[in-house]
Scaffold this motif. Structure first.
Motif, PDB file in Angstrom:
ATOM      1  N   ILE A  78       0.448  -1.339  -0.066  1.00 37.83           N
ATOM      2  CA  ILE A  78       0.422  -0.090  -0.218  1.00 37.83           C
ATOM      3  C   ILE A  78       0.944   1.960  -0.344  1.00 37.83           C
ATOM      4  CG2 ILE A  78      -0.168  -0.277   2.019  1.00 37.83           C
ATOM      5  CD1 ILE A  78      -3.027   1.062  -0.002  1.00 37.83           C
ATOM      6  N   GLU A  79       1.965   1.064   0.363  1.00 38.27           N
ATOM      7  CA  GLU A  79       2.938   2.310   0.600  1.00 38.27           C
ATOM      8  C   GLU A  79       3.181   2.625  -0.101  1.00 38.27           C
ATOM      9  OE1 GLU A  79       3.562   4.114   3.236  1.00 38.27           O
ATOM     10  OE2 GLU A  79       2.888   2.862   4.763  1.00 38.27           O
ATOM     11  N   ASP A  80       4.034   1.720  -1.622  1.00 43.27           N
ATOM     12  CA  ASP A  80       4.444   1.788  -3.510  1.00 43.27           C
ATOM     13  C   ASP A  80       3.437   2.450  -3.582  1.00 43.27           C
ATOM     14  OD1 ASP A  80       4.732   0.545  -6.040  1.00 43.27           O
ATOM     15  OD2 ASP A  80       6.287   0.830  -4.865  1.00 43.27           O
ATOM     16  N   PHE A  81       2.038   1.913  -3.361  1.00 36.91           N
ATOM     17  CA  PHE A  81       0.566   2.013  -4.449  1.00 36.91           C
ATOM     18  C   PHE A  81       0.446   4.004  -3.968  1.00 36.91           C
ATOM     19  CE2 PHE A  81      -3.257   1.791  -6.349  1.00 36.91           C
ATOM     20  CZ  PHE A  81      -4.098   3.359  -5.503  1.00 36.91           C
ATOM     21  N   ILE A  82       0.636   4.296  -2.627  1.00 32.74           N
ATOM     22  CA  ILE A  82       0.635   5.956  -3.054  1.00 32.74           C
ATOM     23  C   ILE A  82       1.555   6.039  -3.066  1.00 32.74           C
ATOM     24  CG2 ILE A  82       0.449   7.352  -0.573  1.00 32.74           C
ATOM     25  CD1 ILE A  82      -1.210   5.202   1.273  1.00 32.74           C
TER      26      ILE A  82
END
Lengths: 203, 105
Positions: A78-82
């Motif tokens: 999710i961090e990479d996505f954001i």
């Protein structure tokens, strides 16, 4: 400024969010993601599942393990996505669904599952996968057909990623072409919206 | 009918020899037994496809080529054993399909 579908200017509120999401997803997929050979990816995931099946010998347990692995992946993903997408809060769960399909899945798997069966209260939806890169060339052995959800890791990924943005969901597959069903469908249900709290220790 | 298995296995030795003599995968007819012809095709990984047929059968080379493709797809399945028997029903159906397509008998 108004209604230009090719504009990447996300501060323009005039664009319908569905179209904007699709454009963002495609842009990121084209330019800002690294690619890997599809066969290598499929074979890697395939041998992972095959090894789990050999080790645990119980398909229900394999499903659970895939979900756990997915959960750990999702929490980090999710961090990479954001970071890559620069997304801000979604207005509704249905909007979340749209973002998951058109940006999330597009960025990481290059596919956009269709959103169907949105419940009247907007708390449930289904993702229907027309193609599944995880499951190319796969044929399930007879004993597995009834019990194994081959792509169950995806359920865990969604569960983990959404929990990190404070949405507690339940995800499960309801049908899979590998099992002989007509389509591959995953049901996502919003259980509750979490409050900010001190994160629990990693499991 | 039971003879077919014997014919195929005895021709295996001939295939083993013949495959080193050429860099082609398709080995054409390697053995004859009465009116049975045995054609063979060897993949780069050493898998041998053998077909027992009468002399007048159609396009054996194309059959073997398509069969090779189907074989590769079966091998890509993570649940298949590398040297084990192929008991996939789908594979069986597809092989019969290309047999109908290319072989007259």
């Amino acid at each position: 400024m108004q209604g230009n579908p090719n504009s990447n200017n996300r501060s323009t509120a005039a664009l319908p969010s569905g179209q904007r999401a699709k454009q963002t997803g495609e842009d990121i997929w084209k330019s800002r993601t690294d690619k890997i050979n599809a066969e290598l990816f499929t074979l890697t995931y395939g041998s992972l599942v095959a090894q789990l099946v050999k080790d645990y010998e119980d398909y229900i347990e394999v499903n659970a393990q895939l979900d756990k692995m997915g959960y750990n992946m999702g929490c980090r993903l999710i961090e990479d996505f954001i970071a890559k997408s620069g997304m801000t809060k979604c207005g509704s769960f249905v909007e979340t669904a749209d973002v998951i399909s058109k940006i999330g899945f597009k960025m990481y798997l290059g596919i956009t599952p269709t959103i169907t069966n949105v419940s009247p209260d907007g708390k449930e939806f289904s993702l229907v996968f027309e193609e599944n890169p995880l499951a190319e060339f796969v044929e399930l052995p007879d004993e597995a057909v009834r019990e194994l959800w081959y792509s169950n890791v995806l359920c865990g990924v969604l569960r983990g990623a959404l929990e990190m943005v404070l949405l507690q969901v339940e995800c499960q597959f309801v049908s899979d072409v590998l099992r002989g069903d007509e389509s591959t469908e995953m049901k996502v249900k919003l259980v509750k919206v979490l409050d900010e709290e001190v994160p629990a220790a990693d499991e | 009918k039971h003879l077919n298995q014997f014919i195929a296995h005895s021709a295996l030795d001939i295939v083993d020899e013949a495959m080193w003599g050429t860099n082609q995968m398709y080995l054409k007819v390697v053995d004859r037994f009465n009116d049975h012809h045995v054609s063979a095709y060897v993949t780069p990984s050493g898998a041998k496809f053998m077909l027992i047929h009468e002399a007048s059968t159609g396009d054996v080379r194309s059959f073997f080529t398509d069969l090779h493709e189907l074989y590769v797809k079966v091998m890509m399945n993570p649940f298949s054993e590398v040297n084990g028997a192929i008991d996939s029903h789908q594979f069986d159906v597809k092989v019969r399909g290309i047999a109908r397509k290319y072989l007259s008998g």
